[in-house]
Structure formats: structure tokens, C-alpha cells
Design an enzyme around this catalytic site. Structure first.
Site, mmCIF file in Angstrom:
data_model
loop_
_atom_site.group_PDB
_atom_site.id
_atom_site.type_symbol
_atom_site.label_atom_id
_atom_site.label_comp_id
_atom_site.label_asym_id
_atom_site.label_seq_id
_atom_site.Cartn_x
_atom_site.Cartn_y
_atom_site.Cartn_z
ATOM 1 N N HIS A 187 0.939 -1.084 -0.043
ATOM 2 C CA HIS A 187 0.033 -0.362 -0.013
ATOM 3 C C HIS A 187 0.998 1.180 0.011
ATOM 4 O O HIS A 187 2.023 1.336 0.570
ATOM 5 C CB HIS A 187 -0.814 -0.011 1.047
ATOM 6 C CG HIS A 187 -2.099 1.004 0.952
ATOM 7 N ND1 HIS A 187 -1.833 2.348 1.302
ATOM 8 C CD2 HIS A 187 -3.494 0.539 0.907
ATOM 9 C CE1 HIS A 187 -3.014 2.840 1.051
ATOM 10 N NE2 HIS A 187 -4.020 1.889 0.600
ATOM 11 N N ASP A 192 -7.896 -5.457 0.169
ATOM 12 C CA ASP A 192 -8.509 -6.216 -0.822
ATOM 13 C C ASP A 192 -8.130 -7.633 -0.846
ATOM 14 O O ASP A 192 -8.179 -8.454 -1.415
ATOM 15 C CB ASP A 192 -7.796 -5.825 -2.206
ATOM 16 C CG ASP A 192 -8.440 -4.360 -2.725
ATOM 17 O OD1 ASP A 192 -7.558 -3.520 -3.015
ATOM 18 O OD2 ASP A 192 -9.615 -4.321 -2.602
HETATM 19 C C1 SDX Z 1 -6.258 0.040 -2.838
HETATM 20 O O1 SDX Z 1 -4.445 4.415 -1.808
HETATM 21 C C2 SDX Z 1 -5.365 3.970 -1.191
HETATM 22 O O2 SDX Z 1 -5.702 4.416 -0.257
HETATM 23 C C3 SDX Z 1 -5.968 2.805 -2.071
HETATM 24 C C4 SDX Z 1 -7.008 1.857 -1.340
HETATM 25 C C5 SDX Z 1 -8.299 2.653 -1.106
HETATM 26 O O3 SDX Z 1 -9.203 2.417 -0.252
HETATM 27 O O4 SDX Z 1 -8.567 3.607 -1.641
HETATM 28 O O5 SDX Z 1 -6.683 1.562 0.039
HETATM 29 C C6 SDX Z 1 -7.564 0.578 -1.984
HETATM 30 O O6 SDX Z 1 -6.060 0.676 -3.786
HETATM 31 C C7 SDX Z 1 -5.366 -0.925 -1.986
HETATM 32 C C8 SDX Z 1 -4.145 -1.546 -2.927
HETATM 33 C C9 SDX Z 1 -4.592 -2.585 -3.946
HETATM 34 N N1 SDX Z 1 -3.557 -2.780 -4.749
HETATM 35 C C10 SDX Z 1 -2.924 -4.090 -4.823
HETATM 36 O O7 SDX Z 1 -3.087 -4.820 -3.919
HETATM 37 C C11 SDX Z 1 -2.026 -4.275 -5.955
HETATM 38 C C12 SDX Z 1 -0.743 -4.869 -5.459
HETATM 39 N N2 SDX Z 1 -0.067 -3.754 -4.804
HETATM 40 C C13 SDX Z 1 1.098 -3.086 -5.579
HETATM 41 O O8 SDX Z 1 0.601 -2.751 -6.639
HETATM 42 C C14 SDX Z 1 1.537 -1.708 -4.937
HETATM 43 O O9 SDX Z 1 1.825 -2.250 -3.311
HETATM 44 C C15 SDX Z 1 0.390 -0.480 -4.519
HETATM 45 C C16 SDX Z 1 0.043 -0.098 -5.883
HETATM 46 C C17 SDX Z 1 -0.566 -0.589 -3.626
HETATM 47 C C18 SDX Z 1 1.383 0.713 -3.870
HETATM 48 O O10 SDX Z 1 2.213 1.063 -4.683
HETATM 49 P P1 SDX Z 1 3.558 2.145 -4.598
HETATM 50 O O11 SDX Z 1 2.976 2.816 -2.948
HETATM 51 O O12 SDX Z 1 3.690 2.890 -5.593
HETATM 52 O O13 SDX Z 1 4.569 1.079 -4.083
HETATM 53 P P2 SDX Z 1 5.837 0.733 -5.256
HETATM 54 O O14 SDX Z 1 5.091 0.253 -6.275
HETATM 55 O O15 SDX Z 1 6.822 1.738 -5.348
HETATM 56 O O16 SDX Z 1 6.356 -0.533 -4.244
HETATM 57 C C19 SDX Z 1 7.598 -0.439 -3.331
HETATM 58 C C20 SDX Z 1 8.309 -1.538 -3.296
HETATM 59 C C21 SDX Z 1 8.471 -1.750 -4.981
HETATM 60 O O17 SDX Z 1 9.886 -2.477 -4.915
HETATM 61 P P3 SDX Z 1 11.213 -1.623 -5.274
HETATM 62 O O18 SDX Z 1 10.939 -1.014 -6.610
HETATM 63 O O19 SDX Z 1 11.322 -0.575 -4.418
HETATM 64 O O20 SDX Z 1 12.278 -2.651 -5.155
HETATM 65 O O21 SDX Z 1 7.653 -2.634 -3.046
HETATM 66 C C22 SDX Z 1 7.550 -3.731 -4.052
HETATM 67 C C23 SDX Z 1 7.652 -2.759 -5.538
HETATM 68 O O22 SDX Z 1 8.090 -3.597 -6.610
HETATM 69 N N3 SDX Z 1 5.818 -4.058 -4.025
HETATM 70 C C24 SDX Z 1 5.331 -5.137 -4.211
HETATM 71 C C25 SDX Z 1 4.047 -5.107 -3.917
HETATM 72 N N4 SDX Z 1 3.794 -3.861 -3.805
HETATM 73 C C26 SDX Z 1 4.853 -3.306 -3.764
HETATM 74 N N5 SDX Z 1 6.207 -6.428 -4.464
HETATM 75 C C27 SDX Z 1 5.445 -7.549 -4.741
HETATM 76 N N6 SDX Z 1 4.053 -7.576 -4.369
HETATM 77 C C28 SDX Z 1 3.356 -6.382 -4.318
HETATM 78 N N7 SDX Z 1 2.089 -6.571 -3.875
#
Ligand code: SDX
Length: 431
Positions: free
Chosen positions: A308, A366
């Protein structure tokens, strides 16, 4: 607006710019950069808005490090346990918990706006049967501005109020019609003698061929899922609604834009993607393979329902959802649910894995919601529409807060330009 408590001096390019600092009632201080370009000739740069406050708001507060979520100061776990969705709607919209009379009046106003214009039924018939219900919802909600002209003038407080009630009231009807259309069953009209969640379940699952009794366990679980998804500060879809309506676009068009944004798998589409992922993993022994893929930089696979932007601790909604999943499956007599087993084992393994610990990746709202919705009989394609039904009150509350802000300006970000500088046109013969 918060009070100025300090200031920061930025010194660069032989310039000094003093920027006010404001202290919120909770959370980090903010640095007001509004005059930075005028006085310093530079933009700030923050793609994805990781360090940018786009507005001031009094609706929802999230402490990502502590895993805290407050709606008008009330913690989400208490609201999920002690309140119900329409009362939370009142709280988000008007700022205070209602008295019994005020709540009764609000619930009556919502109940009496649940039908949609009969002519809107034609809209659904224009979609292919296999259209994703989110595609239908974007279209039909946007089309509400073609039917409800008497509540599109955002300058009129009464029209804003009517549009707010209409959106909250009609979203379950539209979502259930999108579902019915996709499975070739007749639309079911709302009933005024049912509560919000029970009405939605009946509109989704009843058929003319037999009576339908709402299961109180399911309607309580449905109501709780609505509460857990109601609002969440300045997430992507809420920011979309704010940006769209900052141009003066009518509320129905702005909410349709929010639905479109919510659909993405990185946002509200994650509940569908998470359950599909859990099903793809299938059994507990397959988990290590998927954990390996999630950690592989060259593999686009991510653990859906994990991570998140704000929560770097447990998402408090995920905690409540996990308890609810256990309760609902138990009460429904769903035993040995392999998907729930995989979810719990995946959570356990991930939270012990250095990659996830270091990156502070926890289950989000989720991760467990799909397991409950699946047990309730919804297809995965209805998971995000249900999220949209719940989040409508958050979008509408944030929209109302912005529209009534005297300092409202159209949102218009700038950019770091990396394209070609000035050059003259070249005739095709000379290229
Ligand atoms: C919702 O914003 C909100 O409040 C949203 C929400 C709401 O109520 O409105 O809470 C609802 O959207 C919840 C999130 C649902 N999405 C997912 O579950 C999809 C999987 N999650 C990721 O796509 C990600 O965690 C996000 C999109 C939720 C957050 O992405 P960020 O903040 O841009 O973080 P990032 O992508 O920069 O990740 C940081 C690191 C990265 O690694 P590095 O590049 O630093 O090496 O963590 C890794 C990412 O690769 N990472 C993951 C991961 N999520 C982040 N690695 C594996 N699996 C994951 N799920």
C-alpha cells in the site's frame, strides 16, 4: 485551513524563498509551495504524489506507520463493529454521528431515491452481455447527468445535496442491474422495506420465479464490507473525482471518472485480481513459487492484495476483513475453504519473508474481501463494482468538501519537460 506554525527557507540558484509550514490536527506538517514558482522560478517534482498533499481535508485520517484509519476521528474498527453503513455515510457527509431522528431522516431520503429513471434501463441493453460490470457502471453513472438535470448545478447547495443522495442511493441499483444484465436475468427493483445492504443482496440474487429471503449473516457482512470501503483519504480514485470536479464538471460525470480510475488492478481492481491470484496458486504447496515470482524484479507479477502507498503496517481494514472472512465462512458452513487456507498461509509466509518485511508490505483491504464476496455468491467481476458502491460516499463527501472550499481552484499540475526544444517545420520532400 491549518495555521502557519513555522517556515522553511529554500536557498538555490542564488535565490532564497521562504515557504510557510502548516501543522495539521494529525499527521505530518506540510510545506506550502504555492509561491515557489512565482518567487523561485522552479517547480517541485513528485510523480505519483508520494510526498504531496493535494488539499486540506477533515474527513479521513490515515496513519500508515501505525495502521490507523479514522473517519471524522472515529476508528474504522469501532465503526465496523458498532455502526452501520448508512450511519457511516452520514458521518462522512456531515461530519458528526447523527441523532436517532437525523439518522432516520437520512435513511428515509436514501431509501426513497434508490430507483433509477425507467428509461435508463435501455442503457444496459446497449452493452454486450459479456461486458465487465465496471464498464457498464462507468457508462450508466456518467449518463445520470443526462437524466438528472435538476441536480447538476454544483453552485446550488440544494442540488449538491440531491445529487449526493441520488448517487449513494442509486449506486447499488445500478451495480445490481449491471450484474443481472451480465448473467441474463431480469432486473430487480429496490424495496423500501429493506435496509441498504439487504436491498442490494436481493437486487443481485432474487429471481421472479421464487421468493428470496435475505440471510441476516450475509447482509451484516455486506454492510460491513461497504463500511470498510467507504472512504480512504486522497487515494487515486478520490483524487480523480477531485480533479475532474475542480473544472466544474457535474457530480455524475466526476463520479464516473472515479469509477473508471478505481477499476485499475493497482487500486480497486485488486480485490478481483487477489482472488484470481489465490485461485491460481490453488494449494498451499504452490505458495513458495509465487512468493519467488513476486520478489523477482524481472517478473511483473505482484502479490495482489499486498502492499500500500500509505500503510507500512497492517491495513486496519484487512484485519477486520480477515475476522469477517472467518465468521462468514463459519456461519455459512463453508468448511475447508482452500482459498482461505492459501490466503492465510500466504500472509504468514510473506510476513516472515525479509523482502516483504523490508519493504513493509502487508495485506491490504483487497486481500480478504474477495474470499467473503466469493462465499456470498458474487462472481469476481462484481468485486470492484461493490467497492465502487461503497466508495461512492467517500467520493461524494470529498467532492462536497472541495466544491464548498472558497479557495477552490482548477487542478492543473505542471511537468518536467524532456522533449525536443524549438525547431522549425521541415517539408516532407526535405525529411
Ligand atoms: C487500494 O490509496 C489507497 O488508499 C487505495 C485503497 C483505497 O481504499 O482507496 O487502499 C485501495 O487500492 C489498495 C491497494 C490495492 N492494490 C494491490 O493490492 C495491488 C498490489 N499492490 C501494489 O501494486 C502496490 O503495493 C501498490 C500499488 C498498492 C502501492 O504501490 P506504491 O506505493 O507505488 O509502491 P511501489 O510500487 O513503489 O512498491 C514499493 C516496493 C517496490 O519494490 P522496489 O521497486 O522498491 O524494489 O515494493 C514492491 C515494489 O516492487 N511491491 C511489491 C508489491 N507492492 C509493492 N512487490 C510484490 N508484491 C506487491 N504487492
Amino acid at each position: 485551513m491549518a495555521d502557519k506554525t513555522n517556515s522553511a527557507t529554500l536557498t538555490f540558484n542564488n535565490k532564497q524563498v521562504e515557504l510557510p509550514i502548516y501543522s495539521p490536527t494529525a499527521g505530518p506538517d506540510v510545506l506550502d509551495i504555492r509561491k515557489l514558482y512565482a518567487e523561485g522560478g522552479v517547480f517541485t517534482y513528485d510523480p505519483g504524489y508520494t510526498s504531496t498533499a493535494s488539499c486540506d481535508s477533515a474527513i479521513t485520517y490515515i496513519d500508515g506507520d501505525e495502521g490507523v484509519l479514522l473517519h471524522r476521528g472515529y476508528p474504522i474498527d469501532q465503526l465496523a463493529e458498532k455502526s452501520h453503513f448508512l450511519e457511516v455515510c452520514y458521518l462522512l457527509l456531515y461530519g458528526e454521528l447523527p441523532t436517532a431522528d437525523l439518522l432516520e431522516d437520512f435513511e428515509s431520503r436514501v431509501t426513497n431515491h434508490t430507483m433509477i429513471h425507467e428509461q435508463m434501463h435501455m442503457f444496459f441493453r446497449g452493452f454486450r452481455r459479456d461486458a465487465h460490470p465496471m464498464a457498464t457502471m462507468v457508462g450508466v453513472v456518467g449518463a445520470m447527468s443526462a437524466f438528472y438535470h435538476d441536480s447538476t448545478d454544483i453552485a446550488d447547495p440544494w442540488q449538491r445535496e440531491v445529487a449526493s443522495i441520488r448517487l449513494i442511493a442509486k449506486m447499488p441499483t445500478i451495480a445490481s442491474m449491471a450484474f443481472k444484465y451480465s448473467i441474463g436475468q431480469p432486473f430487480v427493483y429496490p424495496r423500501n422495506d429493506l435496509d441498504y445492504a439487504s436491498n442490494f443482496l436481493r437486487m443481485c440474487f432474487s429471481v421472479p420465479a421464487e421468493d428470496y429471503e435475505v440471510n441476516p449473516i450475509l447482509s451484516r457482512a455486506m454492510d460491513r464490507i461497504f463500511t470498510l470501503h467507504a472512504d480512504h483519504e486522497q487515494n487515486a480514485s478520490t483524487s480523480t473525482v477531485r480533479l475532474a470536479s475542480s473544472s466544474g464538471a457535474n457530480p455524475f460525470a466526476s463520479i464516473a471518472a472515479g469509477i473508471a480510475c478505481l477499476w485499475g488492478p493497482a487500486h480497486g481492481g485488486a480485490n478481483q485480481a487477489a482472488l484470481e491470484m489465490l485461485r491460481e496458486i490453488g494449494t498451499v504447496d504452490q505458495i513458495p513459487e509465487y512468493i519467488k515470482r513476486a520478489k523477482d524484479k524481472d517478473d511483473p507479477f505482484r502479490l495482489m492484495g499486498f502492499g500500500h502507498r500509505v500503510y507500512k503496517n497492517f491495513d486496519p481494514r484487512a484485519k477486520v476483513m480477515k475476522q469477517s472472512a472467518d465468521e462468514v465462512l463459519d456461519l455459512l458452513g463453508v468448511e475447508n475453504n482452500e482459498t482461505l487456507k492459501v490466503a492465510k498461509e500466504l500472509e504468514k509466509i510473506a510476513l516472515e519473508d525479509p523482502y516483504f518485511v523490508e519493504k513493509k508490505l502487508y495485506p491490504n483491504v483487497d486481500f480478504y474481501s474477495g474470499i467473503i464476496l466469493d462465499a456470498m455468491g458474487f462472481p469476481t467481476s462484481m468485486f470492484t463494482p461493490i467497492f465502487a458502491v461503497a466508495r461512492t460516499v467517500g467520493w461524494v463527501s470529498q467532492w462536497k468538501e472541495m466544491i464548498t472550499d472558497p479557495g477552490l481552484k482548477i487542478g492543473r499540475p505542471r511537468q518536467l519537460y524532456t522533449g525536443p526544444t524549438y525547431r522549425d517545420y521541415v517539408d516532407v520532400e526535405r525529411r
